[in-house]
Design a protein around this motif. Structure first.
Motif, PDB file in Angstrom:
ATOM      1  N   PRO A  68       1.205  -1.415   0.193  1.00 33.40           N
ATOM      2  CA  PRO A  68      -0.196   0.408   0.134  1.00 33.40           C
ATOM      3  C   PRO A  68       0.718   1.292  -0.126  1.00 33.40           C
ATOM      4  O   PRO A  68       2.050   1.689   0.514  1.00 33.40           O
ATOM      5  CB  PRO A  68      -0.996  -0.346   1.191  1.00 33.40           C
ATOM      6  N   ALA A  69       0.110   1.856  -0.984  1.00 31.89           N
ATOM      7  CA  ALA A  69       0.647   3.670  -0.717  1.00 31.89           C
ATOM      8  C   ALA A  69       0.063   4.661  -1.536  1.00 31.89           C
ATOM      9  O   ALA A  69      -1.184   4.954  -1.376  1.00 31.89           O
ATOM     10  CB  ALA A  69       2.074   4.045  -2.538  1.00 31.89           C
ATOM     11  N   ALA A  70       0.757   5.664  -0.432  1.00 30.89           N
ATOM     12  CA  ALA A  70      -0.146   6.852  -0.367  1.00 30.89           C
ATOM     13  C   ALA A  70      -1.142   8.030  -1.581  1.00 30.89           C
ATOM     14  O   ALA A  70      -1.778   7.651  -1.373  1.00 30.89           O
ATOM     15  CB  ALA A  70      -0.048   7.916   0.651  1.00 30.89           C
ATOM     16  N   GLY A  76      -4.101  -2.524  -5.378  1.00 31.14           N
ATOM     17  CA  GLY A  76      -3.450  -2.993  -5.924  1.00 31.14           C
ATOM     18  C   GLY A  76      -4.017  -4.623  -6.898  1.00 31.14           C
ATOM     19  O   GLY A  76      -4.293  -5.196  -6.490  1.00 31.14           O
ATOM     20  N   GLY A  77      -3.342  -4.570  -8.415  1.00 34.18           N
ATOM     21  CA  GLY A  77      -4.119  -6.507  -8.311  1.00 34.18           C
ATOM     22  C   GLY A  77      -5.592  -5.814  -9.260  1.00 34.18           C
ATOM     23  O   GLY A  77      -6.080  -4.775  -8.969  1.00 34.18           O
ATOM     24  N   THR A 119      -5.371  -8.078   0.855  1.00 37.95           N
ATOM     25  CA  THR A 119      -4.741  -6.746   1.011  1.00 37.95           C
ATOM     26  C   THR A 119      -6.598  -5.975   0.551  1.00 37.95           C
ATOM     27  O   THR A 119      -7.405  -6.897   0.692  1.00 37.95           O
ATOM     28  CB  THR A 119      -4.625  -5.605   0.235  1.00 37.95           C
ATOM     29  N   SER A 120      -6.470  -5.395   2.031  1.00 37.41           N
ATOM     30  CA  SER A 120      -8.353  -5.321   2.611  1.00 37.41           C
ATOM     31  C   SER A 120      -8.117  -3.320   1.953  1.00 37.41           C
ATOM     32  O   SER A 120      -7.213  -2.450   2.035  1.00 37.41           O
ATOM     33  CB  SER A 120      -8.897  -4.929   3.222  1.00 37.41           C
ATOM     34  N   GLY A 121      -9.345  -2.394   1.610  1.00 40.34           N
ATOM     35  CA  GLY A 121      -9.357  -0.430   1.331  1.00 40.34           C
ATOM     36  C   GLY A 121     -10.497  -0.691   1.715  1.00 40.34           C
ATOM     37  O   GLY A 121     -11.766  -1.755   1.785  1.00 40.34           O
ATOM     38  N   THR A 122     -10.916   0.032   1.976  1.00 35.81           N
ATOM     39  CA  THR A 122     -11.919   0.854   2.267  1.00 35.81           C
ATOM     40  C   THR A 122     -13.063   1.971   1.095  1.00 35.81           C
ATOM     41  O   THR A 122     -11.526   2.971   0.968  1.00 35.81           O
ATOM     42  CB  THR A 122     -12.501   1.569   3.700  1.00 35.81           C
ATOM     43  N   PHE A 123     -13.803   2.662   0.421  1.00 35.35           N
ATOM     44  CA  PHE A 123     -14.003   3.725  -0.484  1.00 35.35           C
ATOM     45  C   PHE A 123     -15.050   3.907   0.420  1.00 35.35           C
ATOM     46  O   PHE A 123     -16.221   3.688   0.837  1.00 35.35           O
ATOM     47  CB  PHE A 123     -14.706   2.365  -1.598  1.00 35.35           C
ATOM     48  N   ASN A 124     -15.548   4.694  -0.124  1.00 41.84           N
ATOM     49  CA  ASN A 124     -16.822   5.869  -0.338  1.00 41.84           C
ATOM     50  C   ASN A 124     -17.827   4.869  -1.241  1.00 41.84           C
ATOM     51  O   ASN A 124     -18.798   5.937  -1.920  1.00 41.84           O
ATOM     52  CB  ASN A 124     -16.714   6.883  -0.434  1.00 41.84           C
ATOM     53  N   SER A 128     -15.156   1.842  -8.181  1.00 42.71           N
ATOM     54  CA  SER A 128     -13.755   2.481  -7.913  1.00 42.71           C
ATOM     55  C   SER A 128     -14.029   3.803  -7.469  1.00 42.71           C
ATOM     56  O   SER A 128     -14.116   3.765  -5.926  1.00 42.71           O
ATOM     57  CB  SER A 128     -13.347   3.251  -9.391  1.00 42.71           C
ATOM     58  N   THR A 129     -14.510   4.993  -7.535  1.00 44.56           N
ATOM     59  CA  THR A 129     -14.552   5.800  -7.045  1.00 44.56           C
ATOM     60  C   THR A 129     -13.396   6.522  -5.791  1.00 44.56           C
ATOM     61  O   THR A 129     -11.947   6.178  -6.471  1.00 44.56           O
ATOM     62  CB  THR A 129     -15.780   6.547  -5.657  1.00 44.56           C
ATOM     63  N   THR A 130     -13.317   7.130  -4.977  1.00 51.16           N
ATOM     64  CA  THR A 130     -11.955   7.210  -3.861  1.00 51.16           C
ATOM     65  C   THR A 130     -11.593   6.166  -2.612  1.00 51.16           C
ATOM     66  O   THR A 130     -12.343   5.948  -2.186  1.00 51.16           O
ATOM     67  CB  THR A 130     -12.479   7.964  -2.843  1.00 51.16           C
ATOM     68  N   LEU A 131     -10.326   5.880  -3.123  1.00 49.91           N
ATOM     69  CA  LEU A 131      -9.956   4.600  -1.829  1.00 49.91           C
ATOM     70  C   LEU A 131      -9.285   5.368  -1.582  1.00 49.91           C
ATOM     71  O   LEU A 131      -8.339   6.240  -1.379  1.00 49.91           O
ATOM     72  CB  LEU A 131      -8.025   3.785  -2.655  1.00 49.91           C
ATOM     73  N   CYS A 132      -9.919   5.643   0.383  1.00 47.93           N
ATOM     74  CA  CYS A 132      -9.674   5.793   1.539  1.00 47.93           C
ATOM     75  C   CYS A 132      -8.824   5.711   2.256  1.00 47.93           C
ATOM     76  O   CYS A 132      -7.494   6.554   3.014  1.00 47.93           O
ATOM     77  CB  CYS A 132     -11.151   5.892   2.358  1.00 47.93           C
ATOM     78  N   HIS A 133      -8.391   4.179   3.099  1.00 47.92           N
ATOM     79  CA  HIS A 133      -7.459   3.279   3.566  1.00 47.92           C
ATOM     80  C   HIS A 133      -7.478   2.149   2.791  1.00 47.92           C
ATOM     81  O   HIS A 133      -8.189   1.528   2.091  1.00 47.92           O
ATOM     82  CB  HIS A 133      -8.071   3.188   5.075  1.00 47.92           C
TER      83      HIS A 133
END
Length: 158
Positions: A68-70, A76-77, A119-124, A128-133
Motif C-alpha cells: 500500500p502507498a499513499a 493493487g492488482g 489486502t483490504s481497502g475502504t471506499f466511499n 471505483s471512486t475514492t480509496l480512503c484506507h
C-alpha cells in the motif's frame, strides 16, 4: 469542554486601512480540533450513508501483494469481485460521540475457493471512486465455500 490539538495552523493578519500597517493577530498558531468537530469528521468520513456525503464505509479485498502507498487510487492488482468477496457496504459502522475512533466492519462469506487474500481497502462507493484506507494483512487468508472472513477497520482522526 476539552479541545484536541490537530495538525494544522491558523494565521490572521490585520490590515489597517488608514495607516496601511499590517499586524499579525496570529501567525502559524497551532489550531485545536474540538470534540464536536472530531465527531462530525468521523460521521462525514466513515459512518454517513447519504448520497453526496457518503463516508468510506465500503470494504474491498484483493490478493495482490503490492505494498500500500499513499498515492494509491485503487487496490493493487485486481479487486476481488466473485465467490462472495465483492466490495461490500460494511454491515457495521459505529462511532461514539466524544471518542476518536470509528469501527467499519464486514463479514464476507465464501461461496467458492479464494486463495491468498492479502489486502483490504475502504471506499466511499460500490464502484471505483475514492480509496480512503488501505492495509495488507500480516498473514494471507485462503478460504473455501462456507468460510467467513471478518474485516474490521478501527479508524482514528487527528
Amino acid at each position: 469542554m476539552k479541545f484536541r490539538t490537530s495538525g494544522g495552523y491558523v494565521s490572521a493578519v490585520h490590515h489597517n486601512k488608514q495607516t496601511g500597517q499590517r499586524t499579525y493577530s496570529a501567525h502559524l498558531k497551532k489550531n485545536l480540533l474540538t470534540n464536536n468537530g472530531r465527531d462530525l469528521f468521523h460521521q462525514q468520513c466513515y459512518t454517513n450513508t447519504a448520497n453526496g456525503t457518503r463516508g468510506a464505509g465500503y470494504v474491498a479485498l484483493t490478493t495482490s501483494t503490492a505494498s500500500p502507498a499513499a498515492g494509491d487510487t485503487a487496490l493493487g492488482g485486481t479487486e476481488l469481485a466473485a465467490s462472495g468477496f465483492t466490495r461490500a457496504d460494511a454491515t457495521t459502522k459505529t462511532h461514539s460521540n466524544g471518542t476518536n475512533s470509528t469501527t467499519i466492519e464486514h463479514t464476507f462469506t465464501a461461496s467458492g475457493t479464494v486463495n491468498l487474500i492479502h489486502t483490504s481497502g475502504t471506499f466511499n462507493n460500490a464502484s471505483s471512486t475514492t480509496l480512503c484506507h488501505e492495509a495488507s494483512f500480516g498473514t494471507d487468508a485462503s478460504l473455501i465455500s462456507g468460510d467467513t472472513l471478518k474485516v474490521t477497520w478501527t479508524l482514528n482522526l487527528g
